[in-house]
Design a protein around this motif. Structure first.
Motif, PDB file in Angstrom:
ATOM      1  N   TYR A  75       6.690   0.423  -1.703  1.00 41.28           N
ATOM      2  CA  TYR A  75       6.020  -0.629  -2.471  1.00 41.28           C
ATOM      3  C   TYR A  75       7.037  -1.389  -3.321  1.00 41.28           C
ATOM      4  O   TYR A  75       7.802  -0.782  -4.076  1.00 41.28           O
ATOM      5  CB  TYR A  75       4.946  -0.025  -3.370  1.00 41.28           C
ATOM      6  CG  TYR A  75       3.804   0.604  -2.611  1.00 41.28           C
ATOM      7  CD1 TYR A  75       2.937  -0.187  -1.865  1.00 41.28           C
ATOM      8  CD2 TYR A  75       3.590   1.975  -2.648  1.00 41.28           C
ATOM      9  CE1 TYR A  75       1.888   0.376  -1.170  1.00 41.28           C
ATOM     10  CE2 TYR A  75       2.543   2.558  -1.952  1.00 41.28           C
ATOM     11  CZ  TYR A  75       1.687   1.754  -1.209  1.00 41.28           C
ATOM     12  OH  TYR A  75       0.652   2.327  -0.512  1.00 41.28           O
ATOM     13  N   GLN A 108       1.470 -16.226   0.261  1.00 39.27           N
ATOM     14  CA  GLN A 108       0.513 -15.905   1.322  1.00 39.27           C
ATOM     15  C   GLN A 108       1.298 -15.644   2.604  1.00 39.27           C
ATOM     16  O   GLN A 108       2.505 -15.878   2.651  1.00 39.27           O
ATOM     17  CB  GLN A 108      -0.473 -17.046   1.557  1.00 39.27           C
ATOM     18  CG  GLN A 108      -1.314 -17.440   0.345  1.00 39.27           C
ATOM     19  CD  GLN A 108      -2.314 -16.388  -0.106  1.00 39.27           C
ATOM     20  OE1 GLN A 108      -2.742 -16.388  -1.253  1.00 39.27           O
ATOM     21  NE2 GLN A 108      -2.692 -15.486   0.786  1.00 39.27           N
ATOM     22  N   PRO A 279      -7.183  -8.680  -6.020  1.00 40.47           N
ATOM     23  CA  PRO A 279      -5.759  -8.972  -5.805  1.00 40.47           C
ATOM     24  C   PRO A 279      -5.292  -8.870  -4.364  1.00 40.47           C
ATOM     25  O   PRO A 279      -4.363  -9.580  -3.964  1.00 40.47           O
ATOM     26  CB  PRO A 279      -5.044  -7.968  -6.708  1.00 40.47           C
ATOM     27  CG  PRO A 279      -6.056  -6.902  -6.980  1.00 40.47           C
ATOM     28  CD  PRO A 279      -7.387  -7.577  -6.982  1.00 40.47           C
ATOM     29  N   ASP A 280      -5.905  -8.001  -3.556  1.00 40.51           N
ATOM     30  CA  ASP A 280      -5.426  -7.826  -2.185  1.00 40.51           C
ATOM     31  C   ASP A 280      -6.403  -8.364  -1.148  1.00 40.51           C
ATOM     32  O   ASP A 280      -6.239  -8.121   0.046  1.00 40.51           O
ATOM     33  CB  ASP A 280      -5.160  -6.344  -1.903  1.00 40.51           C
ATOM     34  CG  ASP A 280      -4.029  -5.795  -2.759  1.00 40.51           C
ATOM     35  OD1 ASP A 280      -3.095  -6.563  -3.051  1.00 40.51           O
ATOM     36  OD2 ASP A 280      -4.092  -4.615  -3.137  1.00 40.51           O
ATOM     37  N   GLY A 283      -4.665 -10.504   1.405  1.00 39.27           N
ATOM     38  CA  GLY A 283      -3.409  -9.988   1.929  1.00 39.27           C
ATOM     39  C   GLY A 283      -2.226 -10.288   1.027  1.00 39.27           C
ATOM     40  O   GLY A 283      -2.306 -11.109   0.112  1.00 39.27           O
ATOM     41  N   THR A 284      -1.143  -9.613   1.284  1.00 32.29           N
ATOM     42  CA  THR A 284       0.096  -9.819   0.538  1.00 32.29           C
ATOM     43  C   THR A 284       1.255  -9.945   1.506  1.00 32.29           C
ATOM     44  O   THR A 284       1.186  -9.492   2.650  1.00 32.29           O
ATOM     45  CB  THR A 284       0.367  -8.640  -0.422  1.00 32.29           C
ATOM     46  OG1 THR A 284       0.450  -7.420   0.349  1.00 32.29           O
ATOM     47  CG2 THR A 284      -0.741  -8.495  -1.451  1.00 32.29           C
ATOM     48  N   SER A 286       5.029  -9.239   3.033  1.00 30.69           N
ATOM     49  CA  SER A 286       5.823  -8.031   3.189  1.00 30.69           C
ATOM     50  C   SER A 286       7.162  -8.155   2.488  1.00 30.69           C
ATOM     51  O   SER A 286       7.648  -9.266   2.218  1.00 30.69           O
ATOM     52  CB  SER A 286       6.059  -7.730   4.668  1.00 30.69           C
ATOM     53  OG  SER A 286       6.988  -8.659   5.210  1.00 30.69           O
TER      54      SER A 286
END
Length: 407
Positions: A75, A108, A279-280, A283-284, A286
């Motif tokens: 993370y 994004q 928040p997710d 998507g986030t 990488s």
């Protein structure tokens, strides 16, 4: 716009070989797993999807390799967002003199996700969206799927090239009550780079009708001199307050698979609405997407400078060869991008031009109805490849289309 009258029989100059960009082995290209080469058989040359054939910049490859070999792919520690927020702002200032605020930047995965998220947050089904036509097919498909009626604003083809129809924009916005203008600048597929006067005319219409402007500027770093990109949000405080700017390193550095895009939010309320979402939920990005983009923006400019030299050579090659071999075909030098928009209507084809060129010339192009109203009779050709492959593509296109002039 640059337009040279046809001069049948005038030979096109032989291209200069550029190491790294012209050393593309055919086996290497055909063995790439990406959709561009993977979707065609061994007898066909692909010049359709907007991917370049060139290897990624060495600086990006080395950064990704280091991240995988020595780095931590756990993370990421980004309590205030990824490092791209500040890097994007710095790049906008250094390149365009636009003081974008890092605090208004969000990440994004790609351009289409950005558009869909913005439409979801800022509009409702039935809300009309003004959009230039022709246009990038996934944008038009998104509007249809999300039930946001597209109000076409046609680019007009003249003897000097492509121009925005401002009267159609003003009329369409007024009649349909458009809440959003989807602006693509530099434009895909015509390659137009809007001038400051043109952008200010658009900004005045947006101000009069209080429209949100979603500005796709992903091709901005592929503008060909003397044309210069101007971020829409940089025009004025009013433009800045109503504009959401979408961009990425993916087009200018050939990194589409990294799935990393940045969005700069001008409207306070829209940014607050976006940040109020789980928040997710959308998507986030990488770690590798951020690493690759950082390397491109920090260390990739020498590679990009050479790239622009190659693309400038190739756009002239397309123009000169087709002017010589297929004089009835209308085409203007693109002011940006690596895409040529070819008008084959005067050849009076009785079938889909894409399928005709594929069958007769063994070259896969893009074009036609997916690009919007009145796009039948147009072909889009991707010229971001080696000199040798490009000449073979042009041979195939000419073989298919040249005989039609005799009818």
């Amino acid at each position: 716009m640059t337009h040279t009258p046809p001069v049948p029989g005038a030979p096109a100059a032989e291209p200069r070989h550029v190491p790294g960009f012209d050393d593309l082995g055919r086996d290497w290209l055909r063995n790439r797993p990406g959709v561009k080469w993977h979707r065609v058989d061994q007898t066909v040359l692909p010049a359709w999807v907007a991917d370049m054939d060139y290897p990624m910049p060495r600086a990006v490859a080395e950064a990704l390799h280091e991240a995988v070999t020595y780095g931590d792919l756990g993370y990421p520690d980004w309590p205030d967002g990824s490092p791209l927020r500040r890097l994007f702002a710095e790049r906008m200032t250094s390149r365009y003199g636009w003081e974008a605020a890092p605090s208004r930047v969000r990440e994004q995965t790609d351009l289409i996700q950005c558009l869909q998220l913005l439409l979801h947050l800022a509009t409702s089904p039935g809300d009309a969206v003004a959009v230039q036509t022709p246009n990038y097919p996934p944008f038009l498909a998104t509007l249809k799927t999300m039930r946001r009626p597209a109000v076409p604003v046609p680019l007009i083809q003249t003897d000097q090239g492509w121009h925005m129809d401002f009267a159609a924009l003003a009329d369409g916005v007024a009649r349909h009550g458009c809440k959003v203008l989807l602006l693509v600048n530099p434009h895909n597929p015509t390659g137009r780079v809007m001038t400051r006067d043109e952008l200010e005319e658009i900004a005045a219409i947006a101000r009069r009708h209080d429209m949100l402007v979603i500005s796709d500027e992903i091709h901005s770093e592929l503008s060909h001199a003397p044309h210069r990109h101007i971020p829409f949000a940089s025009l004025s405080p009013d433009a800045a307050a109503r504009t959401v700017t979408i961009t990425s390193a993916t087009k200018a550095f050939n990194l589409a698979g990294l799935r990393c895009t940045v969005t700069h939010y001008g409207p306070d309320r829209l940014l607050a609405t976006r940040d109020a979402q789980p928040p997710d939920l959308y998507g986030t990005v990488s770690t590798l997407g951020v690493v690759g983009t950082q390397a491109a923006w920090r260390h990739g400019d020498p590679w990009q400078k050479e790239l622009l030299t190659v693309l400038d050579r190739n756009r002239h090659r397309v123009h000169d060869v087709l002017r010589d071999r297929v004089p009835a075909l209308r085409h203007w030098l693109p002011e940006a991008t690596y895409l040529a928009w070819l008008d084959v209507r005067r050849l009076r084809l009785t079938e889909d031009p894409v399928q005709y060129v594929l069958r007769q010339g063994k070259v896969l192009l893009d074009g036609g109805e997916p690009f919007g109203p009145e796009s039948d009779g147009y072909l889009r050709l991707n010229f971001a490849t080696s000199a040798q492959v490009l000449d073979e593509i042009l041979d195939g296109v000419s073989t298919a289309l040249a005989p039609l002039q005799e009818r």
